[in-house]
Design a protein around this motif. Sequence first.
Motif, PDB file in Angstrom:
ATOM      1  N   ASP A 177       7.358  -0.825 -13.952  1.00 44.60           N
ATOM      2  CA  ASP A 177       7.102  -1.894 -12.978  1.00 44.60           C
ATOM      3  C   ASP A 177       5.781  -1.570 -12.285  1.00 44.60           C
ATOM      4  O   ASP A 177       5.172  -0.533 -12.552  1.00 44.60           O
ATOM      5  CB  ASP A 177       8.264  -1.960 -11.968  1.00 44.60           C
ATOM      6  CG  ASP A 177       8.381  -3.315 -11.264  1.00 44.60           C
ATOM      7  OD1 ASP A 177       7.408  -4.102 -11.288  1.00 44.60           O
ATOM      8  OD2 ASP A 177       9.452  -3.585 -10.701  1.00 44.60           O
ATOM      9  N   ASP A 178       5.357  -2.431 -11.398  1.00 45.11           N
ATOM     10  CA  ASP A 178       4.105  -2.196 -10.666  1.00 45.11           C
ATOM     11  C   ASP A 178       4.408  -1.286  -9.473  1.00 45.11           C
ATOM     12  O   ASP A 178       4.756  -1.755  -8.396  1.00 45.11           O
ATOM     13  CB  ASP A 178       3.509  -3.525 -10.202  1.00 45.11           C
ATOM     14  CG  ASP A 178       2.066  -3.364  -9.757  1.00 45.11           C
ATOM     15  OD1 ASP A 178       1.530  -2.247  -9.866  1.00 45.11           O
ATOM     16  OD2 ASP A 178       1.472  -4.362  -9.316  1.00 45.11           O
ATOM     17  N   LEU A 179       4.277   0.015  -9.712  1.00 44.58           N
ATOM     18  CA  LEU A 179       4.608   1.002  -8.684  1.00 44.58           C
ATOM     19  C   LEU A 179       3.339   1.635  -8.132  1.00 44.58           C
ATOM     20  O   LEU A 179       2.255   1.478  -8.692  1.00 44.58           O
ATOM     21  CB  LEU A 179       5.525   2.090  -9.264  1.00 44.58           C
ATOM     22  CG  LEU A 179       6.800   1.618  -9.965  1.00 44.58           C
ATOM     23  CD1 LEU A 179       7.593   2.812 -10.478  1.00 44.58           C
ATOM     24  CD2 LEU A 179       7.651   0.756  -9.034  1.00 44.58           C
ATOM     25  N   LYS A 180       3.503   2.357  -7.051  1.00 50.41           N
ATOM     26  CA  LYS A 180       2.345   2.984  -6.402  1.00 50.41           C
ATOM     27  C   LYS A 180       2.781   4.238  -5.654  1.00 50.41           C
ATOM     28  O   LYS A 180       3.913   4.327  -5.180  1.00 50.41           O
ATOM     29  CB  LYS A 180       1.723   1.982  -5.428  1.00 50.41           C
ATOM     30  CG  LYS A 180       0.405   2.426  -4.806  1.00 50.41           C
ATOM     31  CD  LYS A 180      -0.225   1.251  -4.063  1.00 50.41           C
ATOM     32  CE  LYS A 180      -1.476   1.654  -3.320  1.00 50.41           C
ATOM     33  NZ  LYS A 180      -2.116   0.506  -2.658  1.00 50.41           N
ATOM     34  N   ILE A 181       1.853   5.176  -5.552  1.00 47.33           N
ATOM     35  CA  ILE A 181       2.080   6.382  -4.744  1.00 47.33           C
ATOM     36  C   ILE A 181       1.163   6.271  -3.536  1.00 47.33           C
ATOM     37  O   ILE A 181      -0.050   6.080  -3.694  1.00 47.33           O
ATOM     38  CB  ILE A 181       1.762   7.652  -5.563  1.00 47.33           C
ATOM     39  CG1 ILE A 181       2.823   7.830  -6.660  1.00 47.33           C
ATOM     40  CG2 ILE A 181       1.674   8.882  -4.665  1.00 47.33           C
ATOM     41  CD1 ILE A 181       2.449   8.863  -7.708  1.00 47.33           C
ATOM     42  N   TYR A 182       1.740   6.365  -2.359  1.00 49.46           N
ATOM     43  CA  TYR A 182       0.954   6.274  -1.122  1.00 49.46           C
ATOM     44  C   TYR A 182       0.612   7.676  -0.634  1.00 49.46           C
ATOM     45  O   TYR A 182       1.503   8.528  -0.525  1.00 49.46           O
ATOM     46  CB  TYR A 182       1.738   5.504  -0.052  1.00 49.46           C
ATOM     47  CG  TYR A 182       1.767   4.015  -0.305  1.00 49.46           C
ATOM     48  CD1 TYR A 182       0.863   3.181   0.334  1.00 49.46           C
ATOM     49  CD2 TYR A 182       2.679   3.448  -1.190  1.00 49.46           C
ATOM     50  CE1 TYR A 182       0.876   1.810   0.108  1.00 49.46           C
ATOM     51  CE2 TYR A 182       2.694   2.087  -1.431  1.00 49.46           C
ATOM     52  CZ  TYR A 182       1.797   1.273  -0.771  1.00 49.46           C
ATOM     53  OH  TYR A 182       1.806  -0.082  -1.009  1.00 49.46           O
ATOM     54  N   SER A 183      -0.670   7.902  -0.325  1.00 50.38           N
ATOM     55  CA  SER A 183      -1.112   9.238   0.085  1.00 50.38           C
ATOM     56  C   SER A 183      -0.473   9.657   1.401  1.00 50.38           C
ATOM     57  O   SER A 183      -0.127   8.822   2.234  1.00 50.38           O
ATOM     58  CB  SER A 183      -2.627   9.274   0.221  1.00 50.38           C
ATOM     59  OG  SER A 183      -3.022   8.485   1.319  1.00 50.38           O
ATOM     60  N   GLY A 184      -0.328  10.947   1.570  1.00 54.09           N
ATOM     61  CA  GLY A 184       0.175  11.493   2.825  1.00 54.09           C
ATOM     62  C   GLY A 184       1.645  11.204   3.081  1.00 54.09           C
ATOM     63  O   GLY A 184       2.089  11.246   4.214  1.00 54.09           O
ATOM     64  N   THR A 185       2.382  10.887   2.029  1.00 49.11           N
ATOM     65  CA  THR A 185       3.780  10.510   2.224  1.00 49.11           C
ATOM     66  C   THR A 185       4.753  11.442   1.508  1.00 49.11           C
ATOM     67  O   THR A 185       5.953  11.340   1.715  1.00 49.11           O
ATOM     68  CB  THR A 185       4.049   9.101   1.674  1.00 49.11           C
ATOM     69  OG1 THR A 185       3.805   9.129   0.265  1.00 49.11           O
ATOM     70  CG2 THR A 185       3.145   8.067   2.328  1.00 49.11           C
ATOM     71  N   GLY A 186       4.243  12.308   0.676  1.00 54.98           N
ATOM     72  CA  GLY A 186       5.131  13.122  -0.141  1.00 54.98           C
ATOM     73  C   GLY A 186       5.532  12.406  -1.414  1.00 54.98           C
ATOM     74  O   GLY A 186       6.194  12.982  -2.280  1.00 54.98           O
ATOM     75  N   GLN A 187       5.159  11.129  -1.526  1.00 56.18           N
ATOM     76  CA  GLN A 187       5.476  10.403  -2.750  1.00 56.18           C
ATOM     77  C   GLN A 187       4.606  10.939  -3.881  1.00 56.18           C
ATOM     78  O   GLN A 187       3.416  11.175  -3.707  1.00 56.18           O
ATOM     79  CB  GLN A 187       5.176   8.901  -2.577  1.00 56.18           C
ATOM     80  CG  GLN A 187       6.106   8.214  -1.611  1.00 56.18           C
ATOM     81  CD  GLN A 187       5.734   6.762  -1.389  1.00 56.18           C
ATOM     82  OE1 GLN A 187       4.865   6.233  -2.072  1.00 56.18           O
ATOM     83  NE2 GLN A 187       6.385   6.139  -0.435  1.00 56.18           N
ATOM     84  N   THR A 188       5.219  11.144  -5.004  1.00 55.20           N
ATOM     85  CA  THR A 188       4.498  11.528  -6.216  1.00 55.20           C
ATOM     86  C   THR A 188       5.544  11.611  -7.340  1.00 55.20           C
ATOM     87  O   THR A 188       6.677  11.161  -7.168  1.00 55.20           O
ATOM     88  CB  THR A 188       3.743  12.867  -6.061  1.00 55.20           C
ATOM     89  OG1 THR A 188       2.934  13.088  -7.228  1.00 55.20           O
ATOM     90  CG2 THR A 188       4.677  14.042  -5.872  1.00 55.20           C
ATOM     91  N   VAL A 189       5.132  12.181  -8.456  1.00 51.97           N
ATOM     92  CA  VAL A 189       6.111  12.478  -9.505  1.00 51.97           C
ATOM     93  C   VAL A 189       6.276  13.995  -9.526  1.00 51.97           C
ATOM     94  O   VAL A 189       5.292  14.732  -9.492  1.00 51.97           O
ATOM     95  CB  VAL A 189       5.653  11.946 -10.872  1.00 51.97           C
ATOM     96  CG1 VAL A 189       6.637  12.386 -11.971  1.00 51.97           C
ATOM     97  CG2 VAL A 189       5.532  10.425 -10.836  1.00 51.97           C
ATOM     98  N   TYR A 190       7.529  14.424  -9.520  1.00 46.10           N
ATOM     99  CA  TYR A 190       7.837  15.855  -9.540  1.00 46.10           C
ATOM    100  C   TYR A 190       8.504  16.189 -10.868  1.00 46.10           C
ATOM    101  O   TYR A 190       9.079  15.326 -11.526  1.00 46.10           O
ATOM    102  CB  TYR A 190       8.822  16.201  -8.421  1.00 46.10           C
ATOM    103  CG  TYR A 190       8.312  15.951  -7.014  1.00 46.10           C
ATOM    104  CD1 TYR A 190       7.635  16.946  -6.315  1.00 46.10           C
ATOM    105  CD2 TYR A 190       8.547  14.731  -6.373  1.00 46.10           C
ATOM    106  CE1 TYR A 190       7.191  16.733  -5.020  1.00 46.10           C
ATOM    107  CE2 TYR A 190       8.105  14.502  -5.079  1.00 46.10           C
ATOM    108  CZ  TYR A 190       7.427  15.516  -4.402  1.00 46.10           C
ATOM    109  OH  TYR A 190       6.991  15.298  -3.127  1.00 46.10           O
ATOM    110  N   TYR A 191       8.444  17.452 -11.237  1.00 48.82           N
ATOM    111  CA  TYR A 191       9.195  17.872 -12.413  1.00 48.82           C
ATOM    112  C   TYR A 191       9.615  19.323 -12.231  1.00 48.82           C
ATOM    113  O   TYR A 191       9.016  20.064 -11.428  1.00 48.82           O
ATOM    114  CB  TYR A 191       8.372  17.695 -13.704  1.00 48.82           C
ATOM    115  CG  TYR A 191       7.116  18.522 -13.789  1.00 48.82           C
ATOM    116  CD1 TYR A 191       5.953  18.107 -13.153  1.00 48.82           C
ATOM    117  CD2 TYR A 191       7.097  19.713 -14.517  1.00 48.82           C
ATOM    118  CE1 TYR A 191       4.793  18.865 -13.231  1.00 48.82           C
ATOM    119  CE2 TYR A 191       5.935  20.473 -14.614  1.00 48.82           C
ATOM    120  CZ  TYR A 191       4.789  20.041 -13.953  1.00 48.82           C
ATOM    121  OH  TYR A 191       3.648  20.792 -14.024  1.00 48.82           O
TER     122      TYR A 191
END
Length: 330
Positions: free
Chosen positions: A221-235
Amino acid sequence: MDKDIQNQSNQSPSVTNNNTQAVKTVTLPENTSNIPVEYAKNFRPLIKILLVLLCLIIIATAIIVPNILLTSKSAEESNISTNTTTISTTVTATTVICASGYVQTPSGACVNTQIDLNNCGTVGYVCSSNYTSCSSGICSARPAVQLSGAIAVSAWINQTIDDATAQISLPVSITLYNYTTTNVTITSNGVLCMGSCSSSYSNGILPTSPFGGPTLFGFWDDLKIYSGTGQTVYYATSGTTPNRITTFEFYESFYSSSLQYCHFQIIFDENQPNIVKYIYFDVASGGSSATIGVQKSSFGPSITYSVNQANAVAYNTTLIFDTNTNTFSG
Ligand SMILES: *[C@@H]1O[C@H](CO)[C@@H](O)[C@H](O)[C@H]1NC(C)=O
Ligand SMILES: *[C@@H]1O[C@H](CO)[C@@H](O)[C@H](O)[C@H]1NC(C)=O
Ligand SMILES: *[C@@H]1O[C@H](CO)[C@@H](O)[C@H](O)[C@H]1NC(C)=O
Ligand SMILES: *[C@@H]1O[C@H](CO)[C@@H](O)[C@H](O)[C@H]1NC(C)=O
Ligand SMILES: *[C@@H]1O[C@H](CO)[C@@H](O)[C@H](O)[C@H]1NC(C)=O
Ligand SMILES: *[C@@H]1O[C@H](CO)[C@@H](O)[C@H](O)[C@H]1NC(C)=O
Ligand SMILES: *[C@@H]1O[C@H](CO)[C@@H](O)[C@H](O)[C@H]1NC(C)=O
């Protein structure tokens, strides 16, 4: 305020009257033609005194009035500069470096009071040990970021990421459709590629051509990572051989809002090759504009769970795709 204006308007006429009187007095000498000379002579010293007084008034006015203006002007200027300082100080103190919906703590960190266990609902409110997460600003038993020892995709840390891909080199290989690799590409639009990849946000039906090899559409889908939020992809990889688990955790938002989460995992079990599991947490849209499934290549085979289906997934939905049998469960 009203009082001051009133005082000023009361004062003004009296000043005018004084001036009028002074002028009238000054005009006296010019009208002396009709006055007897003796009489005029007797008044000369008085006229002189009046003239001197008039001069003094004019001089005094010339000095005092501009001074009053200057004083009030400089006072005004100093107030303006004080206010300007106040305003700029305020702006500096509240400079928004946090993404929309995130709050800056006194220590300068950006926290999301909607999901932060230590700032749940409001900055500084710590959920008790009875709870495992903060959900919509309320302490909850739901899990927060799942992975312990999670590695964040380094290129995406503290960045705003949109329509991007990133390479990950894994310590343990993963297998799907009999294809085994330690080299994967993830996209910020919810896709994990084992072969050639695409950052396209425009989801479609499977199989689909932008993705050449085995591909996992966890939530395309049309997703986004916002800076300074801890959002990202982890593994992370856990467990011991031959039962190691490799997990990818997509912790992102929908493109339109940093508060509309898209949070899910893609899980591989070393002991169960060709099978993959998806688990969903907070997924704001539920899948109404997403494609969920797997494909072997751009021309198939593929397994589709949903395409643009509202409420296709919800909290704790678990899907298992078995490429051995070309089926899914969940
Ligand atoms: C400037 O500010 C002071 C204190 O706030 C106030 O007393 C004074 O009246 C102000 N002067 C002007 C010109 O606004
Ligand atoms: C300064 O700001 C205060 C509060 O915002 C305001 O009441 C005052 O009138 C301002 N003074 C000037 C000179 O602008
Ligand atoms: C946590 O759970 C325990 C046991 O169920 C309960 O006694 C306690 O009141 C709970 N504390 C809070 C803060 O909810
Ligand atoms: C991200 O940015 C915040 C605020 O600037 C900083 O405190 C934090 O250390 C950064 N994190 C990483 C992993 O660089
Ligand atoms: C993997 O290869 C084996 C042996 O050739 C075959 O039996 C099996 O169907 C293949 N599985 C998939 C998912 O392609
Ligand atoms: C990993 O995969 C990508 C995409 O298929 C490819 O461009 C890259 O060369 C591969 N890297 C390695 C080390 O195999
Ligand atoms: C989530 O699913 C797991 C396994 O499917 C189950 O054990 C757990 O109770 C569920 N949690 C909630 C909060 O529904």
